[in-house]
Write a protein that holds these residues in place. Structure first.
Motif, short mmCIF file in Angstrom:
data_model
loop_
_atom_site.label_atom_id
_atom_site.label_comp_id
_atom_site.label_asym_id
_atom_site.label_seq_id
_atom_site.Cartn_x
_atom_site.Cartn_y
_atom_site.Cartn_z
N TRP A 94 0.81 -1.21 0.00
CA TRP A 94 0.00 0.00 0.00
C TRP A 94 0.85 1.27 0.00
N VAL A 95 2.01 1.26 0.64
CA VAL A 95 2.85 2.47 0.65
C VAL A 95 3.82 2.50 -0.52
N GLY A 96 3.87 1.44 -1.32
CA GLY A 96 4.67 1.45 -2.54
C GLY A 96 6.15 1.19 -2.34
N LEU A 97 6.50 0.42 -1.29
CA LEU A 97 7.90 0.02 -1.14
C LEU A 97 8.22 -1.06 -2.18
N ASP A 98 9.48 -1.19 -2.54
CA ASP A 98 9.83 -2.14 -3.60
C ASP A 98 10.32 -3.47 -3.03
N ARG A 99 11.56 -3.72 -3.11
CA ARG A 99 12.15 -5.03 -2.85
C ARG A 99 12.11 -5.41 -1.36
N ILE A 100 11.87 -6.68 -1.12
CA ILE A 100 11.93 -7.26 0.23
C ILE A 100 12.94 -8.39 0.19
N VAL A 101 13.85 -8.39 1.16
CA VAL A 101 14.84 -9.46 1.29
C VAL A 101 14.70 -10.01 2.71
N TYR A 102 14.53 -11.33 2.83
CA TYR A 102 14.33 -11.90 4.16
C TYR A 102 15.29 -13.06 4.42
N ALA A 103 15.63 -13.19 5.73
CA ALA A 103 16.56 -14.23 6.15
C ALA A 103 15.87 -15.58 6.27
N SER A 104 14.63 -15.59 6.77
CA SER A 104 13.89 -16.84 6.94
C SER A 104 12.48 -16.67 6.40
N SER A 105 11.91 -17.76 5.90
CA SER A 105 10.59 -17.68 5.27
C SER A 105 9.47 -17.98 6.27
N SER A 106 8.27 -17.59 5.89
CA SER A 106 7.08 -17.90 6.69
C SER A 106 6.88 -19.40 6.79
N LYS A 107 7.17 -20.10 5.71
CA LYS A 107 7.03 -21.56 5.71
C LYS A 107 8.00 -22.18 6.71
N GLN A 108 9.24 -21.69 6.74
CA GLN A 108 10.20 -22.18 7.71
C GLN A 108 9.71 -21.92 9.13
N LEU A 109 9.22 -20.71 9.38
CA LEU A 109 8.74 -20.36 10.71
C LEU A 109 7.60 -21.28 11.14
N PRO A 140 14.72 -17.35 1.32
CA PRO A 140 15.51 -17.10 2.52
C PRO A 140 17.01 -17.28 2.28
N ASP A 141 17.78 -16.90 3.30
CA ASP A 141 19.22 -17.11 3.30
C ASP A 141 19.48 -18.30 4.23
N PRO A 142 20.03 -19.40 3.71
CA PRO A 142 20.18 -20.62 4.53
C PRO A 142 20.97 -20.43 5.83
N ASP A 143 22.06 -19.70 5.78
CA ASP A 143 22.88 -19.52 6.99
C ASP A 143 22.16 -18.68 8.03
N LEU A 144 21.61 -17.56 7.61
CA LEU A 144 20.93 -16.69 8.56
C LEU A 144 19.61 -17.30 9.03
N ALA A 145 18.96 -18.09 8.18
CA ALA A 145 17.72 -18.74 8.59
C ALA A 145 17.97 -19.66 9.78
N GLU A 146 19.09 -20.33 9.79
CA GLU A 146 19.41 -21.21 10.92
C GLU A 146 19.60 -20.39 12.19
N THR A 147 20.21 -19.23 12.09
CA THR A 147 20.36 -18.36 13.25
C THR A 147 19.00 -17.91 13.76
N VAL A 148 18.12 -17.55 12.85
CA VAL A 148 16.76 -17.14 13.24
C VAL A 148 16.03 -18.31 13.90
N ARG A 149 16.20 -19.49 13.39
CA ARG A 149 15.58 -20.68 14.00
C ARG A 149 16.03 -20.82 15.45
N GLN A 150 17.31 -20.63 15.68
CA GLN A 150 17.84 -20.73 17.05
C GLN A 150 17.21 -19.69 17.98
N LEU A 151 16.94 -18.49 17.47
CA LEU A 151 16.28 -17.46 18.27
C LEU A 151 14.87 -17.90 18.66
N HIS A 152 14.17 -18.54 17.73
CA HIS A 152 12.81 -19.01 18.03
C HIS A 152 12.85 -20.18 19.02
#
Length: 158
Positions: A94-109, A140-152
């Motif tokens: 809605w606000v017209g931002l462009d690119r999104i880059v994420y470390a982990s996916s919703s599916k992974q979460l 997602p980014d495989p290395d950072l996704a694992e770090t995010v998993r550890q936080l969860h």
């Protein structure tokens, strides 16, 4: 494709997610970056008080709408530790931002939370592309996704 430059900002997002966790909140962090590579705004989750709309991606959308011209928003990049939820995806569009880059996916979460026996969110985990038309996303980014998993795991082991 996630570049080395992208990883720098994604790493900051994961640091912000860690900070959120240390402050007693859910581990999510996000950064808004201008076309020139300047960090314009960063935030982390503030949902522990009971307002579950206090996601950093939503805060970025609000900040961008109030502080950036439409043409600047169209060239900005949002980096985030976790893929946008549908609410944040919609705000982003809605606000017209462009690119999104994420470390982990919703599916992974969703998979991680199921493995941890955590009840699912009341909102479906939809890929950004199912919410935003013509979405420009990387992750997602495989290395950072694992770090995010550890936080969860840390969050739900407390």
């Amino acid at each position: 494709m996630i570049t080395e430059n992208d990883k720098k900002y994604l790493t900051r997002c994961v640091e912000l997610a860690q900070l959120a966790l240390e402050k007693g909140d859910e581990p999510f962090g996000s950064v808004l970056v201008s076309e020139d590579g300047e960090t314009l705004f960063e935030d982390y989750n503030h949902v522990s008080g009971g307002d579950h709309t206090q996601h950093p991606e939503f805060a970025i959308a609000r900040w961008a709408a109030q502080n950036m011209k439409p043409e600047e928003r169209a060239k900005a990049i949002v980096y985030t530790s976790g893929e946008h939820c549908p609410m944040c995806s919609a705000a982003h569009a809605w606000v017209g931002l462009d690119r999104i880059v994420y470390a982990s996916s919703s599916k992974q979460l969703a998979t991680w939370l199921e493995e941890l026996n955590v009840d699912p969110s009341p909102v479906y985990n939809l890929p950004i592309e199912e919410v935003i038309r013509d979405a420009n996303v990387d992750g997602p980014d495989p290395d950072l996704a694992e770090t995010v998993r550890q936080l969860h795991i840390q969050l739900h082991s407390q």
